[in-house]
Design an enzyme around this catalytic site. Structure first.
Site, PDB file in Angstrom:
ATOM      1  N   ALA A 141       0.888  -1.173   0.000  1.00  0.00           N
ATOM      2  CA  ALA A 141       0.000   0.000   0.000  1.00  0.00           C
ATOM      3  C   ALA A 141       0.918   1.213   0.000  1.00  0.00           C
ATOM      4  O   ALA A 141       1.928   1.228   0.701  1.00  0.00           O
ATOM      5  CB  ALA A 141      -0.864   0.010   1.252  1.00  0.00           C
ATOM      6  N   HIS A 163       2.810  11.520   3.870  1.00  0.00           N
ATOM      7  CA  HIS A 163       2.838  11.063   5.259  1.00  0.00           C
ATOM      8  C   HIS A 163       3.303   9.617   5.302  1.00  0.00           C
ATOM      9  O   HIS A 163       2.674   8.744   4.698  1.00  0.00           O
ATOM     10  CB  HIS A 163       1.441  11.187   5.881  1.00  0.00           C
ATOM     11  CG  HIS A 163       1.414  10.825   7.333  1.00  0.00           C
ATOM     12  ND1 HIS A 163       0.662   9.796   7.837  1.00  0.00           N
ATOM     13  CD2 HIS A 163       2.079  11.371   8.389  1.00  0.00           C
ATOM     14  CE1 HIS A 163       0.837   9.731   9.153  1.00  0.00           C
ATOM     15  NE2 HIS A 163       1.701  10.667   9.504  1.00  0.00           N
ATOM     16  N   ASP A 178       9.180 -11.150  -1.342  1.00  0.00           N
ATOM     17  CA  ASP A 178       8.886 -11.389   0.057  1.00  0.00           C
ATOM     18  C   ASP A 178      10.176 -11.693   0.828  1.00  0.00           C
ATOM     19  O   ASP A 178      10.876 -12.656   0.508  1.00  0.00           O
ATOM     20  CB  ASP A 178       7.910 -12.585   0.127  1.00  0.00           C
ATOM     21  CG  ASP A 178       7.548 -12.966   1.539  1.00  0.00           C
ATOM     22  OD1 ASP A 178       7.828 -12.188   2.458  1.00  0.00           O
ATOM     23  OD2 ASP A 178       6.987 -14.065   1.712  1.00  0.00           O
TER      24      ASP A 178
HETATM   25  N1  ACO Z   1       0.568  14.690   9.227  1.00  0.00           N
HETATM   26  C1  ACO Z   1       0.162  14.240  10.417  1.00  0.00           C
HETATM   27  N2  ACO Z   1      -0.681  13.210  10.549  1.00  0.00           N
HETATM   28  C2  ACO Z   1      -1.157  12.656   9.442  1.00  0.00           C
HETATM   29  C3  ACO Z   1      -0.800  13.085   8.169  1.00  0.00           C
HETATM   30  C4  ACO Z   1       0.111  14.150   8.085  1.00  0.00           C
HETATM   31  N3  ACO Z   1       0.531  14.606   6.926  1.00  0.00           N
HETATM   32  N4  ACO Z   1      -1.430  12.320   7.246  1.00  0.00           N
HETATM   33  C5  ACO Z   1      -2.165  11.428   7.930  1.00  0.00           C
HETATM   34  N5  ACO Z   1      -1.995  11.653   9.250  1.00  0.00           N
HETATM   35  C6  ACO Z   1      -2.550  10.870  10.353  1.00  0.00           C
HETATM   36  C7  ACO Z   1      -4.028  10.621  10.190  1.00  0.00           C
HETATM   37  O1  ACO Z   1      -4.809  11.669  10.773  1.00  0.00           O
HETATM   38  C8  ACO Z   1      -4.167   9.325  10.967  1.00  0.00           C
HETATM   39  O2  ACO Z   1      -4.131   9.611  12.333  1.00  0.00           O
HETATM   40  P1  ACO Z   1      -5.046   8.786  13.406  1.00  0.00           P
HETATM   41  O3  ACO Z   1      -4.503   7.398  13.387  1.00  0.00           O
HETATM   42  O4  ACO Z   1      -4.810   9.506  14.691  1.00  0.00           O
HETATM   43  O5  ACO Z   1      -6.436   8.845  12.889  1.00  0.00           O
HETATM   44  C9  ACO Z   1      -2.890   8.582  10.651  1.00  0.00           C
HETATM   45  O6  ACO Z   1      -1.941   9.585  10.302  1.00  0.00           O
HETATM   46  C10 ACO Z   1      -3.038   7.588   9.497  1.00  0.00           C
HETATM   47  O7  ACO Z   1      -3.589   8.269   8.375  1.00  0.00           O
HETATM   48  P2  ACO Z   1      -4.147   7.486   7.132  1.00  0.00           P
HETATM   49  O8  ACO Z   1      -4.818   8.449   6.225  1.00  0.00           O
HETATM   50  O9  ACO Z   1      -4.952   6.336   7.579  1.00  0.00           O
HETATM   51  O10 ACO Z   1      -2.827   6.858   6.479  1.00  0.00           O
HETATM   52  P3  ACO Z   1      -1.553   7.560   5.784  1.00  0.00           P
HETATM   53  O11 ACO Z   1      -1.904   8.748   5.006  1.00  0.00           O
HETATM   54  O12 ACO Z   1      -0.457   7.677   6.756  1.00  0.00           O
HETATM   55  O13 ACO Z   1      -1.183   6.376   4.760  1.00  0.00           O
HETATM   56  C11 ACO Z   1       0.425   4.619   4.397  1.00  0.00           C
HETATM   57  C12 ACO Z   1      -0.734   5.124   5.270  1.00  0.00           C
HETATM   58  C13 ACO Z   1      -0.103   4.242   3.004  1.00  0.00           C
HETATM   59  C14 ACO Z   1       0.993   3.375   5.039  1.00  0.00           C
HETATM   60  C15 ACO Z   1       1.456   5.769   4.311  1.00  0.00           C
HETATM   61  O14 ACO Z   1       1.999   5.988   5.584  1.00  0.00           O
HETATM   62  C16 ACO Z   1       2.584   5.497   3.321  1.00  0.00           C
HETATM   63  O15 ACO Z   1       2.437   5.786   2.129  1.00  0.00           O
HETATM   64  N6  ACO Z   1       3.712   4.952   3.800  1.00  0.00           N
HETATM   65  C17 ACO Z   1       4.866   4.678   2.928  1.00  0.00           C
HETATM   66  C18 ACO Z   1       4.769   3.324   2.275  1.00  0.00           C
HETATM   67  C19 ACO Z   1       4.573   2.207   3.276  1.00  0.00           C
HETATM   68  O16 ACO Z   1       5.340   2.056   4.215  1.00  0.00           O
HETATM   69  N7  ACO Z   1       3.539   1.396   3.037  1.00  0.00           N
HETATM   70  C20 ACO Z   1       3.199   0.271   3.879  1.00  0.00           C
HETATM   71  C21 ACO Z   1       3.992  -0.927   3.551  1.00  0.00           C
HETATM   72  S1  ACO Z   1       3.473  -2.429   4.327  1.00  0.00           S
HETATM   73  C22 ACO Z   1       2.310  -3.080   3.258  1.00  0.00           C
HETATM   74  O17 ACO Z   1       1.902  -2.418   2.353  1.00  0.00           O
HETATM   75  C23 ACO Z   1       1.790  -4.510   3.463  1.00  0.00           C
END
Ligand code: ACO
Length: 429
Positions: free
Chosen positions: A87, A204, A281
């Site tokens: 993701a 993020h 993996d």
């Molecule tokens: N600043 C501060 N907080 C933020 C921001 C931001 N810019 N964006 C989102 N948040 C907060 C949200 O409010 C939420 O907080 P809560 O838990 O208190 O409600 C939390 O962060 C999660 O927000 P989401 O919208 O659900 O997720 P996010 O935008 O962080 O996306 C993802 C999640 C896809 C994992 C992202 O972090 C990302 O792209 N990471 C890099 C790639 C990665 O590591 N992917 C996962 C690999 S593992 C796998 O795929 C099996």
């Protein structure tokens, strides 16, 4: 049963319009995910397909999810395994979208699709139909068998077949019982599907420990929403104390969360015959290493998890984990796919081509997500007479998400104090 569009509509904000790309590759016959002890079962058939989802808003792609589905058919049983591969986001969304809710909705949808959908037309591997030097027989060494399996996973040989003796003619009716597994490996990386997106300061990136919590919450919701009550759910954090691992699952809603895995091995079983091999993996790479070191027939399952943690990919100080679910989807929630919510490509070549319009771009500036959007929509329109699904969000934003938006409705996450340490943390490792 909600359609894919309805599922997403309810989790996307009502302030905006979105477009969804949902690609499904043709199903292809593949090999058992776990190396089999001789004599190899001949009554088992495994079929693999790939889902690729991408979301766009304001003509920019901002999210993608890659999922593999494996259907294993034995004479008496059918198992569907949903491997959540990657993701990723790129930070170019102008609206406060909960990526967690979107990801949950998509995995829930994929999990509840009946296996028969993947068996409608299967590309058979040529090896099954003619003698091949790469066949795995009782005399093939474990080292060679693993190499052959790896090559087969990588190979894109295609051969469409549908003959009367095609094993997949045995249609699994949606009402017949099948088991569903979900498996994923959580590891935070600055970018997976959007190259150079970590350079976008509005992206993020959840660090490992928060990512684990995030995935546990996603999977726990799916467990409660669509699986039957007796479904097993397991968490393994390589190298972590059981007590600490247990803390992560202690307050989840699912009835049967435990420390461990869903691979059905006993601690003393050989890891090589228990751990499945998925594309790209790290667990699989460690298995290959064990084979190269001549230790494949010595390392037990329990030892495997301990040693895995010492591997380079696991040693970066950030929490990584393996999450698994194994059980049954509630029969009333098993579903077919609705017209128009899926683009099924005839060949893997076309599937990979459309996908590469997204994964092949660079996302260090806004041109990347815009070009990806334009290229995908043009290709769908000109070559496949198709288009992305338009979705108007209906979710009323809560206070938290509103706080994250500035007066122009722009994503202001990058300027919050919470954002900077996350980026720094992940980029340093
Ligand atoms: N600043 C501060 N907080 C933020 C921001 C931001 N810019 N964006 C989102 N948040 C907060 C949200 O409010 C939420 O907080 P809560 O838990 O208190 O409600 C939390 O962060 C999660 O927000 P989401 O919208 O659900 O997720 P996010 O935008 O962080 O996306 C993802 C999640 C896809 C994992 C992202 O972090 C990302 O792209 N990471 C890099 C790639 C990665 O590591 N992917 C996962 C690999 S593992 C796998 O795929 C099996």
């Amino acid at each position: 049963m909600p359609t894919l569009e309805e599922r997403l509509r309810s989790v996307l904000p009502n302030s905006a319009e979105f477009e969804l790309l949902h690609l499904l590759s043709p199903s292809k016959e593949t090999h058992p995910l776990v190396l089999q002890k001789a004599p190899v079962r001949t009554d088992q058939h495994v079929v693999k397909a790939q889902h690729f989802f991408a979301l766009a808003s304001s003509r920019k792609i901002f999210y993608a999810l890659e999922i593999y589905v494996y259907i294993t058919l034995n004479l008496a049983s059918c198992e569907k395994l949903v491997f959540v591969s990657k993701a990723d986001t790129n930070g170019y969304c102008d609206h406060a979208v909960s990526i967690k809710d979107v990801t949950r909705a998509l995995i829930e949808y994929v999990s509840s699709i009946s296996p028969e959908i993947y068996l409608e037309r299967v590309i058979q591997i040529p090896e099954r139909r003619k003698v091949d030097i790469n066949a795995i027989t009782q005399r093939t060494t474990t080292r060679r068998a693993l190499r052959i399996l790896k090559k087969r996973h990588e190979k894109n040989d295609e051969c469409l077949a549908r003959s009367p003796d095609d094993p997949y003619c045995r249609i699994v009716s949606p009402s017949s019982q099948w088991t569903c597994k979900i498996s994923l490996f959580t590891r935070s990386e600055p970018q997976y599907l959007f190259a150079e997106s970590s350079q976008n300061t509005t992206k993020h990136i959840l660090p490992g420990n928060k990512l684990l919590k995030w995935w546990l919450s996603v999977i726990d919701d799916i467990l409660v929403n669509v699986f039957t009550r007796n479904t097993r759910a397991r968490l393994q954090i390589p190298g972590e104390e059981t007590l600490i691992t247990r803390k992560h699952i202690s307050s989840l809603k699912g009835a049967d969360w435990r420390v461990g895995d869903i691979f059905d091995g006993r601690p003393n079983d050989l890891a090589i015959y228990t751990i499945p091999l998925f594309p790209d993996d790290p667990k699989g790479r460690f298995l290959e290493q064990l084979v190269d070191e001549g230790r494949a027939r010595k390392v037990s399952l329990s030892q495997f998890w301990v040693e895995l943690q010492i591997q380079q990919e696991f040693r970066l100080g950030d929490t990584v984990s393996v999450i698994g679910v194994s059980g049954n989807i509630r029969p009333s929630l098993c579903q077919s796919v609705a017209n128009g919510e899926i683009i099924r490509t005839d060949s893997r070549k076309i599937f990979n081509m459309v996908k590469s319009y997204i994964t092949g771009e660079e996302y260090n500036n806004e041109e990347g997500p815009s070009d990806a959007y334009t290229n995908v929509t043009d290709f769908l329109h000109l070559r496949l007479d198709s288009s992305m699904v338009r979705i108007k969000g209906t979710k009323v934003p809560n206070k938290t998400s509103l706080r994250h938006q500035d007066s122009q409705g722009k994503n202001d996450f990058a300027r919050t104090s919470e954002f900077q340490p996350h980026t720094l943390n992940v980029q340093l490792v």
